[in-house]
Design a protein around this motif. Structure first.
Motif, PDB file in Angstrom:
ATOM      1  N   VAL A  87       0.780   6.708  13.707  1.00 27.72           N
ATOM      2  CA  VAL A  87       0.351   5.610  14.628  1.00 27.72           C
ATOM      3  C   VAL A  87      -0.862   4.945  14.074  1.00 27.72           C
ATOM      4  N   MET A  88      -1.833   5.518  13.310  1.00 30.35           N
ATOM      5  CA  MET A  88      -3.027   5.118  12.984  1.00 30.35           C
ATOM      6  C   MET A  88      -2.715   3.978  11.617  1.00 30.35           C
ATOM      7  N   GLN A  89      -1.643   4.486  10.890  1.00 31.29           N
ATOM      8  CA  GLN A  89      -1.294   3.472   9.813  1.00 31.29           C
ATOM      9  C   GLN A  89      -0.871   2.382  10.165  1.00 31.29           C
ATOM     10  N   GLN A 101       0.982  -1.136  -0.055  1.00 34.35           N
ATOM     11  CA  GLN A 101       0.014   0.044  -0.090  1.00 34.35           C
ATOM     12  C   GLN A 101       1.007   1.372  -0.049  1.00 34.35           C
ATOM     13  N   SER A 102       0.647   2.327  -1.022  1.00 28.61           N
ATOM     14  CA  SER A 102       1.096   3.339  -1.080  1.00 28.61           C
ATOM     15  C   SER A 102       0.388   4.373   0.045  1.00 28.61           C
ATOM     16  N   TRP A 103       0.819   4.653   0.986  1.00 32.72           N
ATOM     17  CA  TRP A 103       0.140   5.481   2.081  1.00 32.72           C
ATOM     18  C   TRP A 103       0.756   6.917   2.317  1.00 32.72           C
ATOM     19  N   TRP A 104       1.707   7.092   1.708  1.00 35.19           N
ATOM     20  CA  TRP A 104       2.437   8.450   2.220  1.00 35.19           C
ATOM     21  C   TRP A 104       1.660   9.577   1.724  1.00 35.19           C
ATOM     22  N   LEU A 105       1.155   9.798   0.710  1.00 42.34           N
ATOM     23  CA  LEU A 105       0.602  11.051   0.220  1.00 42.34           C
ATOM     24  C   LEU A 105      -0.564  11.271   1.003  1.00 42.34           C
ATOM     25  N   SER A 135      -2.573  15.088   7.354  1.00 41.26           N
ATOM     26  CA  SER A 135      -2.144  15.498   8.575  1.00 41.26           C
ATOM     27  C   SER A 135      -2.402  17.080   8.490  1.00 41.26           C
ATOM     28  N   ILE A 136      -1.981  17.503   7.061  1.00 42.62           N
ATOM     29  CA  ILE A 136      -1.861  19.359   6.742  1.00 42.62           C
ATOM     30  C   ILE A 136      -3.647  19.539   6.917  1.00 42.62           C
ATOM     31  N   SER A 190       0.212  15.937  14.266  1.00 36.54           N
ATOM     32  CA  SER A 190      -0.631  15.304  13.151  1.00 36.54           C
ATOM     33  C   SER A 190       0.064  14.348  12.753  1.00 36.54           C
ATOM     34  N   PHE A 191       1.220  14.530  12.221  1.00 41.10           N
ATOM     35  CA  PHE A 191       1.925  13.555  11.308  1.00 41.10           C
ATOM     36  C   PHE A 191       2.439  12.218  12.374  1.00 41.10           C
TER      37      PHE A 191
END
Length: 258
Positions: A235-237, A189-193, A199-200, A229-230
């Motif tokens: 933690v959620m991910q 999974q690509s979750w970074w974006l 977070s923003i 926020s980040f």
């Protein structure tokens, strides 16, 4: 904030990320990512819903509701009660969207299968936060009714806001922006974006409440809120359940009241 306080906060953020990353490697946290049949549609709905919540927060903090009531004190007084009221008010459109789309609770970050691991992660991060804050003795020696009430208020705020942002928004934006498919696994999974955008957005939603802050306080608040926020999104991910960011955030912000 002085240098020592900044060092404690930095150690907290780094420590929480490290512990979340290590604990998430346990088989207990293995799971299929939460996917959506129509990712683009759900992502656009999530962004539209955020626009509504941002407008609501702006009107709320500018005192528009009181003005419409002729100046009558119709809203809770005090920082935390007012924030809890706004959080609850903001959660209603999210629930409406969830029911309208006929989506289960796990799409809000409340997966029953991951509840126990999420609580375990949350309690571990909460204990770590108390330890790293250097306020263990203060917690034992200066606990009173006012601080207990603050803890309950912060827990309620965290539960509502983390369900909105780390649950509803982040899950959908990660799947949409990461181009999730039926064959996507947690490892691929690509979750970074999606994580970064969510977070923003959380920081932007908090911004109307900072209108009256002094410049030096505002700068520190923006930095702390952004980094936290980040961290909450990370933690959620890693956990797969909003219980972990809820407990961590509530305790982290509670420690600031000691």
């Amino acid at each position: 904030m002085n240098t020592d306080q900044w060092i404690l906060l930095l150690s907290e953020f780094l420590g929480v990320c490290a512990v979340a990353w290590i604990l998430a490697r346990s088989p207990r946290f293995r799971r299929a990512p939460i996917g959506f049949l129509y990712p683009r549609r759900d992502g656009i709905i999530a962004l539209g819903l955020f626009g509504l919540l941002l407008a609501l927060a702006l009107l709320y903090h500018l005192g528009v509701f009181e003005a419409l009531a002729g100046g009558a004190p119709i809203l809770p007084q005090g920082g935390l009660p007012r924030q809890l009221f706004l959080s609850a008010l903001s959660f209603l459109p999210v629930l409406a969207a969830l029911f309208y789309r006929k989506q289960p609770g796990k799409s809000l970050g409340w997966s029953r299968n991951m509840l126990s691991p999420g609580l375990q992660m949350g309690f571990a991060l909460a204990l770590l936060t108390v330890f790293l804050s250097g306020k263990v003795s203060a917690l034992i020696n200066s606990m009173d009714q006012a601080k207990a009430v603050n803890a309950l208020l912060l827990l309620g705020i965290a539960a509502l806001e983390e369900s909105i942002f780390r649950g509803y928004l982040q899950l959908r934006l990660i799947w949409w922006l990461g181009k999730g498919t039926k064959t996507t696994t947690l490892e691929t999974q690509s979750w970074w974006l999606g994580w970064a955008v969510t977070s923003i957005l959380f920081v932007l939603w908090q911004a109307p409440g900072w209108i009256h802050l002094a410049p030096e306080t505002l700068a520190a608040t923006i930095l702390i809120t952004t980094v936290r926020s980040f961290v909450l999104g990370f933690v959620m991910q890693k956990t797969g359940h909003v219980a972990a960011p809820i407990l961590y955030r509530a305790v982290s912000e509670w420690m600031l009241t000691f």
